[in-house]
Design an enzyme around this catalytic site. Structure first.
Site, mmCIF file in Angstrom:
data_model
loop_
_atom_site.group_PDB
_atom_site.id
_atom_site.type_symbol
_atom_site.label_atom_id
_atom_site.label_comp_id
_atom_site.label_asym_id
_atom_site.label_seq_id
_atom_site.Cartn_x
_atom_site.Cartn_y
_atom_site.Cartn_z
ATOM 1 N N THR A 15 1.045 -1.280 0.118
ATOM 2 C CA THR A 15 -0.038 -0.077 -0.025
ATOM 3 C C THR A 15 1.017 1.141 0.031
ATOM 4 O O THR A 15 2.039 1.063 0.396
ATOM 5 C CB THR A 15 -0.949 -0.109 1.187
ATOM 6 O OG1 THR A 15 -0.001 0.139 2.490
ATOM 7 C CG2 THR A 15 -1.604 -1.304 1.446
ATOM 8 N N LYS B 50 -15.930 16.733 10.566
ATOM 9 C CA LYS B 50 -16.625 16.526 11.319
ATOM 10 C C LYS B 50 -17.135 18.065 12.013
ATOM 11 O O LYS B 50 -16.252 18.629 12.230
ATOM 12 C CB LYS B 50 -16.162 15.872 12.742
ATOM 13 C CG LYS B 50 -17.244 14.769 13.156
ATOM 14 C CD LYS B 50 -16.721 13.828 14.187
ATOM 15 C CE LYS B 50 -17.836 12.618 14.346
ATOM 16 N NZ LYS B 50 -17.319 11.902 15.235
ATOM 17 N N GLU C 220 -5.483 -3.955 -1.179
ATOM 18 C CA GLU C 220 -5.800 -5.150 -0.318
ATOM 19 C C GLU C 220 -7.097 -5.894 -0.889
ATOM 20 O O GLU C 220 -7.501 -7.130 -0.450
ATOM 21 C CB GLU C 220 -6.366 -4.633 0.943
ATOM 22 C CG GLU C 220 -5.346 -4.079 1.709
ATOM 23 C CD GLU C 220 -5.166 -2.520 1.715
ATOM 24 O OE1 GLU C 220 -5.489 -2.087 0.513
ATOM 25 O OE2 GLU C 220 -4.598 -1.846 2.494
ATOM 26 N N TRP D 212 -21.325 14.369 9.912
ATOM 27 C CA TRP D 212 -19.971 14.501 8.965
ATOM 28 C C TRP D 212 -20.566 15.049 7.654
ATOM 29 O O TRP D 212 -21.645 15.066 7.141
ATOM 30 C CB TRP D 212 -19.714 13.073 8.481
ATOM 31 C CG TRP D 212 -19.322 12.083 9.830
ATOM 32 C CD1 TRP D 212 -18.519 12.723 10.743
ATOM 33 C CD2 TRP D 212 -19.035 10.949 9.876
ATOM 34 N NE1 TRP D 212 -17.832 11.553 11.362
ATOM 35 C CE2 TRP D 212 -18.286 10.542 10.770
ATOM 36 C CE3 TRP D 212 -19.786 9.604 8.882
ATOM 37 C CZ2 TRP D 212 -17.956 9.092 11.261
ATOM 38 C CZ3 TRP D 212 -19.256 8.621 9.343
ATOM 39 C CH2 TRP D 212 -18.394 8.169 10.385
HETATM 40 P P1 ADP Z 1 -3.427 2.639 -1.947
HETATM 41 O O1 ADP Z 1 -2.339 1.960 -1.833
HETATM 42 O O2 ADP Z 1 -3.010 4.445 -2.331
HETATM 43 O O3 ADP Z 1 -4.408 3.052 -0.568
HETATM 44 P P2 ADP Z 1 -5.534 1.812 -3.459
HETATM 45 O O4 ADP Z 1 -5.818 1.849 -4.955
HETATM 46 O O5 ADP Z 1 -5.431 0.504 -2.551
HETATM 47 O O6 ADP Z 1 -4.162 2.809 -3.226
HETATM 48 O O7 ADP Z 1 -6.468 2.801 -2.493
HETATM 49 C C1 ADP Z 1 -7.491 2.618 -2.107
HETATM 50 C C2 ADP Z 1 -8.641 3.484 -1.536
HETATM 51 O O8 ADP Z 1 -8.746 4.241 -2.632
HETATM 52 C C3 ADP Z 1 -9.919 3.073 -0.941
HETATM 53 O O9 ADP Z 1 -10.009 2.576 0.086
HETATM 54 C C4 ADP Z 1 -10.634 4.406 -1.415
HETATM 55 O O10 ADP Z 1 -10.457 5.247 -0.368
HETATM 56 C C5 ADP Z 1 -10.057 5.103 -2.590
HETATM 57 N N1 ADP Z 1 -10.805 4.643 -3.645
HETATM 58 C C6 ADP Z 1 -10.519 3.765 -4.763
HETATM 59 N N2 ADP Z 1 -11.665 3.763 -5.658
HETATM 60 C C7 ADP Z 1 -12.480 4.865 -5.215
HETATM 61 C C8 ADP Z 1 -13.719 5.587 -5.882
HETATM 62 N N3 ADP Z 1 -14.108 4.966 -7.051
HETATM 63 N N4 ADP Z 1 -14.329 6.416 -5.151
HETATM 64 C C9 ADP Z 1 -13.850 6.728 -3.921
HETATM 65 N N5 ADP Z 1 -12.664 6.330 -3.578
HETATM 66 C C10 ADP Z 1 -12.019 5.345 -3.833
#
Ligand code: ADP
Length: 543
Positions: free
Chosen positions: A186, A440, A331, A445
């Site tokens: 990540t 917040k 993940e 929220w």
């Molecule tokens: P990183 O390693 O930067 O976390 P990821 O691609 O695994 O990269 O990131 C996942 C996160 O990206 C998700 O938990 C979410 O917060 C955000 N995310 C992914 N796709 C979307 C989407 N379509 N809309 C909003 N948030 C998204």
């Protein structure tokens, strides 16, 4: 009583063998790091994947060893995807956009034995060379003519030389399908990156689902251009899905600017592209400025961050391209939800259809999800309330490499995503925020994603981000940060007027600030941590 069906393991090598046999001439086209366009079919790619596997055996790589790559989307990276995993070794894709200390940290944490690196990324490996503890060989992904004359890394190996004398006749070994196949960390915006270790089983099941009708419905009539990098959650599984379906692959190499991507889309008659919103923003601008139309592209898969309504509308009105929004995580291999139209929904008026696409989509079969409160109780799925999203399924992580991040793993296999969302009656998921980014205000929220999406629709706005800023009465209030489109002169007043009526009154940003560029992280997401630093101590006019 057990079923009486065979237990043949699901292995990644079966994908490339299948494509070589049944789609030998379906092309993989690459804009190479060296410059020229390279093209060949799945049969030739499969042979070279075997040659690189044979070369790795020669370098002493065994079952379970980790092999790193720092590489763009290219045919050689494709060969490594299959060559490394096919052997039973672990393909560890490293994101070259990470900070150098993170690159060294994850190569050491993974205990990489060999690193494959693209020519123009070699300086990154050279920069951290002194800190790499387990790497025995570095292979530059090029031919002899392009090899650097000198390097601080001793005995640099050359990819083309390494495979030149290999027969490419290896028979892929059979092993347990639960064997680790690849590893992706990540991005570590908070703390050290954490390793997600995929298995052959999880990867093949996820890939088959990517191919399926309700997801991408891939066929040999499609051509995919994955702008999403192969170091970001296995290019969302597209690199495995395409060979299963006999779909052409077009790799953009290191050039991800609007002009270069447009040229490939057009010349290679791409029908489906995939990437994060920021990439498409640049491409849409490029097309608008040069009066160009993406004529072959039918669909664009966009995810990684929320897709603004305005982008969905532009894709359709300017290019007749249907956007599919995907939500997922490293993940989760990564797919969780996707725009999936139910019967009749595709025929809805434009605005209603775009509104469906602006949500994160509905879960795909194989990924279960629900929302829970902070005490762990299930929350209603009727769109009335936001909660912590948890997921489980056969392609969802069950633990990070070496036991990191334990608190995200709950009972009954539920994985805490860190996203806050609503789930509606019909299963549609609407992400409100990352839990660490929620604003917040007065105990309630405010969704920064909703505000950003609304602001992105305002004429003259190129990109928008919203962060919470301390407020004496309300705890936090939203600050809207905007980058203008070239030559636009949109003002704070214009923005507030535009937002009026589009969002709840109490969500109205307390201030608007204009900056030249919004910082993005290694996977193209807005770096809210950076913005919060930039606006630290900032006083709202209302405070
Ligand atoms: P990183 O390693 O930067 O976390 P990821 O691609 O695994 O990269 O990131 C996942 C996160 O990206 C998700 O938990 C979410 O917060 C955000 N995310 C992914 N796709 C979307 C989407 N379509 N809309 C909003 N948030 C998204």
């Amino acid at each position: 009583m057990l079923g009486l069906m065979q237990d043949r393991p699901l292995l990644i090598s079966q994908i490339i063998d299948f494509a070589a046999r049944y789609y030998p001439k379906v092309e993989i086209v690459t804009r190479t790091v060296e410059g020229p366009i390279h093209r060949y079919g799945y049969r030739d790619a499969a042979k070279r994947a075997k040659q690189i596997a044979e070369a790795l055996q020669g370098l002493g790589i065994k079952h379970g060893d980790r092999v790193g790559t720092l590489a763009w989307n290219t045919h050689r990276h494709f060969e490594l995807y299959f060559g490394i995993s096919g052997l039973g070794a672990v393909l560890h894709t490293i994101n070259p956009r990470l900070a150098p200390e993170h690159v060294a940290y994850i190569a050491n944490h993974a205990e990489d034995q060999v690193i494959f690196v693209d020519l123009n990324l070699l300086p990154i490996v050279e920069g951290v060379w002194g800190n790499l503890k387990t790497v025995k060989h570095v292979v530059v992904m090029t031919d002899r003519a392009h090899m650097p004359a000198a390097s601080k890394i001793p005995n640099l190996l050359c990819y083309e030389e390494l495979i030149a004398d290999k027969p490419g006749t290896l028979k892929w070994p059979d092993f347990d399908e639960k064997t680790a196949s690849s590893l992706c960390y990540t991005s570590g915006t908070t703390g050290n990156p954490k390793g997600v270790l995929y298995s052959h089983r999880s990867t093949v099941i996820h890939s088959m689902m990517m191919c399926s009708g309700p997801v991408l419905a891939l066929t040999p009539n499609d051509a995919i251009l994955p702008v999403v990098p192969m170091f970001h959650a296995n290019a969302w599984g597209l690199v495995y899905a395409a060979p299963i379906c006999g779909t052409k692959l077009v790799f953009p190499g290191p050039k991800l600017d609007g002009a270069s991507i447009y040229e490939l889309l057009d010349k290679e008659q791409v029908t489906l592209s995939a990437g994060v919103p920021t990439v498409w923003l640049a491409l849409l601008e490029y097309c608008a400025q040069n009066k160009l139309k993406m004529s072959s592209v039918k669909r664009s898969l966009i995810g990684g961050s929320a897709v603004p309504y305005a982008m969905i509308e532009r894709f359709w009105k300017e290019h007749q391209i249907e956007v599919a929004q995907g939500w997922g995580m490293t993940e989760m291999s990564p797919l969780g939800t996707l725009t999936r139209f139910n019967k009749g929904e595709r025929e809805l008026p434009d605005a209603d259809r775009f509104a469906i696409t602006a949500k994160q989509g509905r879960p795909v079969f194989g990924c279960e999800m629900k929302i829970i409160d902070d005490a762990g109780n299930d929350l209603p799925e009727d769109g009335s309330i936001s909660g912590n999203m948890v997921v489980r399924g056969s392609w969802i992580v069950k633990g990070y490499m070496k036991g990191d991040g334990q608190s995200q793993f709950l009972e009954d296999d539920w994985f805490m995503t860190g996203d806050v969302c609503k789930i509606e009656d019909d299963g549609s998921v609407v992400i409100t925020d990352r839990s660490k980014d929620v604003i917040k205000s007065g105990g309630e929220w405010i969704s920064s994603i909703d505000l950003e999406n609304a602001a992105m629709g305002c004429p003259g706005v190129a990109e928008a981000a919203v962060i919470g800023v301390a407020h004496p009465k309300w705890d936090e209030r939203p600050l809207l940060i905007v980058v203008k489109r070239p030559e636009a002169n949109v003002t704070k007043d214009d923005l507030l007027k535009y937002l009026n009526g589009k969002i709840a009154k109490w969500w109205m940003p307390d201030d608007v600030q204009f900056i030249d560029a919004i910082p993005h992280g290694a996977t193209g997401k807005i770096l809210k941590t950076e913005l919060r630093k930039q606006f630290q101590g900032y006083k709202l006019p209302t405070a």
